[in-house]
Design a protein around this motif. Structure first.
Motif, PDB file in Angstrom:
ATOM      1  N   ASP A   1       0.812  -1.217   0.000  1.00 60.08           N
ATOM      2  CA  ASP A   1       0.000   0.000   0.000  1.00 60.08           C
ATOM      3  C   ASP A   1       0.845   1.266   0.000  1.00 60.08           C
ATOM      4  O   ASP A   1       0.388   2.319  -0.459  1.00 60.08           O
ATOM      5  CB  ASP A   1      -0.934   0.008   1.220  1.00 60.08           C
ATOM      6  CG  ASP A   1      -2.076  -0.985   1.066  1.00 60.08           C
ATOM      7  OD1 ASP A   1      -2.317  -1.433  -0.067  1.00 60.08           O
ATOM      8  OD2 ASP A   1      -2.715  -1.299   2.085  1.00 60.08           O
ATOM      9  N   GLU A   2       2.076   1.186   0.510  1.00 53.39           N
ATOM     10  CA  GLU A   2       2.945   2.360   0.531  1.00 53.39           C
ATOM     11  C   GLU A   2       3.782   2.481  -0.740  1.00 53.39           C
ATOM     12  O   GLU A   2       4.170   3.581  -1.122  1.00 53.39           O
ATOM     13  CB  GLU A   2       3.882   2.294   1.742  1.00 53.39           C
ATOM     14  CG  GLU A   2       3.166   2.453   3.076  1.00 53.39           C
ATOM     15  CD  GLU A   2       4.122   2.479   4.263  1.00 53.39           C
ATOM     16  OE1 GLU A   2       3.672   2.787   5.371  1.00 53.39           O
ATOM     17  OE2 GLU A   2       5.329   2.179   4.066  1.00 53.39           O
TER      18      GLU A   2
ATOM     19  N   ALA B   1      -2.345   4.186  -5.390  1.00 55.18           N
ATOM     20  CA  ALA B   1      -3.741   3.773  -5.555  1.00 55.18           C
ATOM     21  C   ALA B   1      -4.146   3.924  -7.014  1.00 55.18           C
ATOM     22  O   ALA B   1      -3.678   4.815  -7.724  1.00 55.18           O
ATOM     23  CB  ALA B   1      -4.634   4.629  -4.661  1.00 55.18           C
TER      24      ALA B   1
END
Length: 239
Positions: A72-73, A77
């Motif tokens: 996620d980092e 997105a």
């Protein structure tokens, strides 16, 4: 399932904030959290499960070592795709990076059903080129072009995409000869010369030195030996 939840929580805590750690460093973090991570296979399966669950991904190289980072980092997105859009994009990327390839190769690599793989190819067919050779249909991208003159010989990794990405490997691999070479040592990695698998190799430690053991499929000539020796020198220089 409870073990994986606990191990992945420990991994997230260790990597949060842009931290990137090697597998051995993750082992320390897991043990501190009370998760047993001894043994190569146990630690490997804990990290593999975290990758499958989209918790971690590859981080930046640290010298010759690989690291892990939070997915996620590290990955920005992205808007959700429809199933058809995702299928078309997966097909497009596979053919662009692995073509010429057959339908059966795409299903083997992707895990898709033959029907889905065929539909993917149909959706992007106008962007691709096909050629029939010996009754087999090969798909490849029109944008693929040769980039310079590659080195003639390469020492591939054990699971290199050059072979593992295809179900049909007959264009570059004599399976019967390869089976004879790997009998008794199934973890030999392939040696490639002019696109063909010509033997297997394995790295060993001997008195603090790196020794590369080679097993040829046949009797190589002088020029072939010299090309493979050069590939071995490049590898030793890298490590």
């Amino acid at each position: 399932a409870i073990l994986f939840q606990k191990s992945e929580k420990a991994i997230v805590n260790a990597l949060r904030g842009g931290v990137q750690l090697t597998r051995q460093e993750l082992k320390v973090a897991l043990q501190r959290a009370g998760v047993r991570a001894d043994g190569v296979q146990r630690l490997a399966h804990l990290t593999i499960q975290a990758e499958i669950d989209a918790v971690i991904c590859s981080g930046e190289r640290r010298g010759t070592q690989f690291t892990y980072a939070l997915l996620d980092e590290r990955v920005p997105a992205f808007p959700a795709r429809s199933r058809d859009d995702a299928l078309a994009e997966l097909t497009r990327r596979y053919v662009a990076s692995h073509g010429p390839a057959q339908l059966q190769d795409f299903t083997w690599w992707s895990g898709l059903t033959a029907a889905d793989a065929r539909r993917g190819l149909e959706m992007v067919a106008t962007e691709l080129t096909t050629e029939i050779l010996d009754g087999r249909t090969y798909w490849f991208s029109e944008t693929v072009r040769a980039r310079g003159t590659p080195e003639p010989a390469h020492l591939l990794g054990l699971y290199d995409e050059y072979l593992i990405a295809y179900k049909d490997r007959s264009a570059c691999l004599d399976r019967s000869a390869w089976s004879r070479v790997t009998t008794g040592n199934p973890f030999l990695a392939p040696v490639i010369l002019d696109g063909q698998v010509v033997g297997g190799w394995k790295r060993e430690q001997s008195g603090g030195d790196n020794v590369l053991r080679m097993r040829p499929l046949g009797r190589p000539g002088r020029s072939e030996v010299m090309a493979v020796a050069e590939a071995a020198r490049r590898y030793i220089s890298f490590i």
